[in-house]
Write a protein that holds these residues in place. Structure first.
Motif: not given
Length: 300
Positions: A246-256
């Motif tokens: 989830r943290a990696a997705l957030a770094q890639m611009g995906i809302e948590r």
């Protein structure tokens, strides 16, 4: 002596007395017939006789003038009465002609009014038909535009579905009853750690691209371990690995808010844990991709 006789006898006497009085006075002579003719003439003047029967009214005027002139000249009363009677007749004729022509005029006016109303009604009907036709054309154009938009939307949806299918195929996603599932194997994490390797980050980047292209979808990241180690440690490790995704997705611009996580530890194994190969299969992170606009079903 009867009444008729008395009247005939008295009338000449009265006339004689009038003549006698007239001879001694400067007042013009008159008779009851002349007075009635004058009264009838005044009534005709106050109505529309002159408008509707001008010729007849002119003849009546001339006849009354003749009677008045005879009276002014103190001519014979019989002659005055004859002229007055003639004037009355012409006045009556003028009135009758005027009534007839006025009735005809009223009838014509009524017909014109009816025709005017009929034309207004037809004009209103034509205007309503024109508006209805224009509205129908607008409705048809709107329906055509809506159909074109629907076709375009379907085409876009099909293209998006094809692109998504290709992306999921690249990630080796599998269709399940809960949705498409992408599995990150143990090799995509550092051993016994919750740190994604470069290969793991590349895989998550592909998943981020999918989520960016499909904003109506969410993911549930579920972590699992083998049975080696304590249950608490395995549960904590599986949760940290899910959080790492989830943290990696957030770094890639995906809302948590679009990413949920679950750590299950050694639960839900896909292999026996009796061999190194089986245990490696159990050490995994599964990412469940929702259907468009739908929640992800809970694991059973």
């Amino acid at each position: 002596m009867n009444k008729t006789f008395t009247q005939k006898a008295v009338t000449p006497l009265v006339l004689s007395m009038v003549l006698a009085l007239s001879a001694c006075s400067s007042t013009p002579v008159t008779t009851s017939t002349l007075d009635q003719a004058r009264s009838d003439y005044t009534a005709a003047q106050n109505s529309s006789v002159a408008q509707y029967a001008p010729n007849e009214f002119k003849a009546a005027t001339e006849a009354l003038n003749a009677a008045n002139t005879a009276a002014s000249n103190r001519e014979d009363l019989t002659k005055i009465d004859q002229l007055a009677s003639l004037a009355k007749t012409k006045i009556a004729t003028a009135q009758e002609v005027a009534r007839t022509k006025q009735a005809e005029a009223n009838l014509a006016s009524s017909a014109q009014e009816r025709e005017k109303i009929r034309l207004q009604a037809r004009t209103a009907e034509a205007e309503a038909a024109r508006r209805n036709a224009e509205q129908a054309q607008r409705d048809a154009e709107a329906a055509k535009a809506q159909a074109e938009q629907a076709t375009a939307a379907t085409r876009d949806a099909q293209a998006q579905a094809s692109a998504l299918a290709a992306q999921l195929a690249e990630l080796k996603a599998k269709q399940t009853e809960r949705g498409m599932v992408v599995t990150l194997g143990d090799v995509l994490f550092n051993t016994d750690q919750a740190v994604l390797t470069s290969s793991g980050m590349a895989t998550v980047q592909k998943l981020a691209n999918i989520l960016r292209d499909n904003p109506d979808r969410t993911v549930l990241v579920e972590g699992f371990t083998d049975s080696t180690g304590s249950t608490a440690h395995n549960l904590e490790l599986s949760q940290r690995r899910a959080e790492a995704v989830r943290a990696a997705l957030a770094q890639m611009g995906i809302e948590r808010s679009r990413v949920d996580t679950r750590g299950y530890g050694e639960a839900y194994p896909v292999a026996s844990n009796n061999s190194a190969g089986d245990r490696q299969l159990n050490r995994r992170v599964e990412i469940v991709l929702s259907e468009a606009g739908k929640p992800i079903q809970a694991r059973r």
